[in-house]
Write an enzyme that holds these catalytic residues in place. Structure first.
Site, PDB file in Angstrom:
ATOM      1  N   TRP A 101       0.785  -1.191  -0.077  1.00  0.00           N
ATOM      2  CA  TRP A 101       0.025   0.371   0.431  1.00  0.00           C
ATOM      3  C   TRP A 101       0.917   1.394  -0.055  1.00  0.00           C
ATOM      4  CZ3 TRP A 101      -4.647  -0.699  -1.702  1.00  0.00           C
ATOM      5  CH2 TRP A 101      -4.880  -1.902  -1.718  1.00  0.00           C
ATOM      6  N   ASP A 169      -0.423   6.503   6.430  1.00  0.00           N
ATOM      7  CA  ASP A 169      -2.309   5.836   6.229  1.00  0.00           C
ATOM      8  C   ASP A 169      -1.888   4.794   7.293  1.00  0.00           C
ATOM      9  OD1 ASP A 169      -3.520   4.036   5.658  1.00  0.00           O
ATOM     10  OD2 ASP A 169      -2.580   3.884   3.343  1.00  0.00           O
ATOM     11  N   LYS A 193     -11.814  -2.019   8.133  1.00  0.00           N
ATOM     12  CA  LYS A 193     -10.721  -3.039   9.187  1.00  0.00           C
ATOM     13  C   LYS A 193     -11.518  -2.866  10.094  1.00  0.00           C
ATOM     14  CE  LYS A 193      -7.638  -3.024   4.861  1.00  0.00           C
ATOM     15  NZ  LYS A 193      -7.567  -2.432   3.967  1.00  0.00           N
TER      16      LYS A 193
HETATM   17  C1  PLP Z   1      -6.925  -1.478   2.978  1.00  0.00           C
HETATM   18  C2  PLP Z   1      -5.528  -1.291   2.581  1.00  0.00           C
HETATM   19  C3  PLP Z   1      -5.774   0.319   1.517  1.00  0.00           C
HETATM   20  C4  PLP Z   1      -6.526   0.811   0.313  1.00  0.00           C
HETATM   21  O1  PLP Z   1      -8.358   0.446   1.310  1.00  0.00           O
HETATM   22  P1  PLP Z   1      -9.365   0.886   0.363  1.00  0.00           P
HETATM   23  O2  PLP Z   1     -10.466   1.085   1.424  1.00  0.00           O
HETATM   24  O3  PLP Z   1      -9.146  -0.608  -0.012  1.00  0.00           O
HETATM   25  O4  PLP Z   1      -8.699   2.206  -0.546  1.00  0.00           O
HETATM   26  C5  PLP Z   1      -4.491   1.279   1.994  1.00  0.00           C
HETATM   27  N1  PLP Z   1      -4.262   1.079   2.847  1.00  0.00           N
HETATM   28  C6  PLP Z   1      -3.916   0.299   3.935  1.00  0.00           C
HETATM   29  C7  PLP Z   1      -3.114   0.784   5.073  1.00  0.00           C
HETATM   30  C8  PLP Z   1      -4.875  -0.918   3.685  1.00  0.00           C
HETATM   31  O5  PLP Z   1      -4.622  -1.532   4.250  1.00  0.00           O
END
Ligand code: PLP
Length: 367
Positions: A101, A169, A193
């Site tokens: 990511w 993030d 998540k």
């Molecule tokens: C799942 C995830 C994403 C992508 O998220 P979306 O909501 O599907 O765009 C981005 N960064 C991390 C660290 C993730 O775990």
């Protein structure tokens, strides 16, 4: 019957929260409606919206000089929104590549300015977190990190002092451990998540970063944080149900004793799982110990076929979504806040049984 759901996202929710939602499905808080049916401009929804923002501020200790925005488009949309909102004045930004990511966020950002990958552990398959503090360009507008690697199973267990503001993030770890928000200029996370369901993205951003207008002229209106900050995240229709679920999850966290209490359980869950993996002859995890994630625990046997058999037999034991991400293979157990200690113990018992039954067939399993 409920399953033991170790999915990386969308992922399991606290059973107490699901039951409460079920019980009040037709009439939330005396409104006679479900949030799916509520006007986002009406009183019942506005109450949910402002309570969710306030409780998130309280639990995370978000200072007053930060906006809490409820947006859509996932963390992935923010991969582009971040450079579009910040690179208008100084177009330099630095990115740290600690996983899938992190790399994706860099790939989007580099289209918009002088954006550099300053550190990477990709050559080591992201089995550790790169050192980056010394590599930051002094004139960069920000440095971007992905604090928990959902796929590589790594994590920043400490955050270095940086000479430029940090943008983080935190999609796969937000609310899992105590974090000093004031150390970051911006924190963002998809909600599916550790917070709620899909459709909501939370952005926690320093007000001056929004109000000072560092926006690139090409930034679409809907992607400007200022658009949403000025309308309290009601510029257009927000995902009302997902925000309502967030409120119930936040209330649940508070009932558990807040983030500190949750963190304690999270650390114990991860400790039990890693201790077992490290002591076993069959399973392995190659992530450097101090950089291991407490949310996404990756492991594998030394045979792909045995990993596949594991997934199959796990499913018969009611354990689902333990297959590793398709880009890396292997196995993964995501143990977010809602995953109980008892469920982790159940998984470990299954892993032991599987090792007893298959370990002897495996010549290379004497690590
Ligand atoms: C799942 C995830 C994403 C992508 O998220 P979306 O909501 O599907 O765009 C981005 N960064 C991390 C660290 C993730 O775990």
């Amino acid at each position: 019957m409920r399953v033991f759901n170790f999915s990386a996202g969308p992922s399991t929710l606290p059973l107490e929260v699901l039951k409460r939602i079920q019980a009040e499905f037709l009439d939330v808080d005396g409104s006679g409606m479900n949030p799916l049916e509520m006007s986002h401009r009406g009183k019942p929804y506005e109450k949910i919206h402002s309570q969710a923002q306030a409780l998130l501020r309280e639990l995370m200790g978000i200072p007053d000089d930060y906006y809490v925005l409820f947006l859509q488009g996932g963390a992935t949309l923010q991969f582009e929104a971040i450079p579009l909102n910040l690179l208008g004045v100084n177009n330099k930004a630095d990115y740290v590549n600690s996983g899938h990511w992190a790399k994706r966020s860099y790939d989007e950002a580099k289209k918009y300015g002088d954006v550099v990958e300053i550190a990477s552990t990709e050559a080591d398959k992201w089995t550790s977190i790169p050192d980056f503090a010394d590599k930051i360009r002094p004139d960069a507008k920000y440095v971007h990190i992905t604090t928990n690697g959902t796929i590589a199973g790594n994590c920043y267990n400490t955050f270095p002092e940086c000479r430029v503001p940090i943008v983080a993030d935190m999609s796969s770890e937000i609310l899992s451990r105590k974090v000093d928000v004031s150390k970051f200029a911006l924190i963002y996370a998809g909600a599916q998540k550790n917070m709620s369901g899909a459709g909501l993205t939370v952005v926690i951003v320093k007000k001056e970063w929004v109000d000072n207008n560092y926006v690139l002229p090409i930034c679409p209106t809907i992607m400007k944080w200022k658009t949403h900050a000025d309308k309290d995240s009601l510029f257009n229709t927000p995902p009302t149900f997902t925000i309502y679920v967030l409120l119930r999850v936040l209330e649940w966290i508070k009932e558990q004793g807040g983030i500190e209490a949750i963190e304690k359980i999270n650390r114990e869950k991860a400790r039990r799982l890693y201790d077992y993996i490290d002591s076993s002859k069959m399973y392995r995890n190659n992530v450097k110990k101090q950089d291991r994630s407490i949310m996404n625990v990756i492991f594998r046997t030394c045979h792909e076929e045995l990993d596949a058999e594991f997934v199959k037999e796990a499913s018969a034991a009611n354990i689902i979504a333990v297959k590793g991400h398709k880009s890396v293979g292997g196995l993964r157990a995501s143990i977010y806040n809602a995953m109980t200690l008892e469920s982790v113990d159940y998984l470990i018992e299954f892993m032991k049984k599987f090792e007893q039954e298959h370990g002897s067939k495996c010549a290379c399993c004497n690590k």
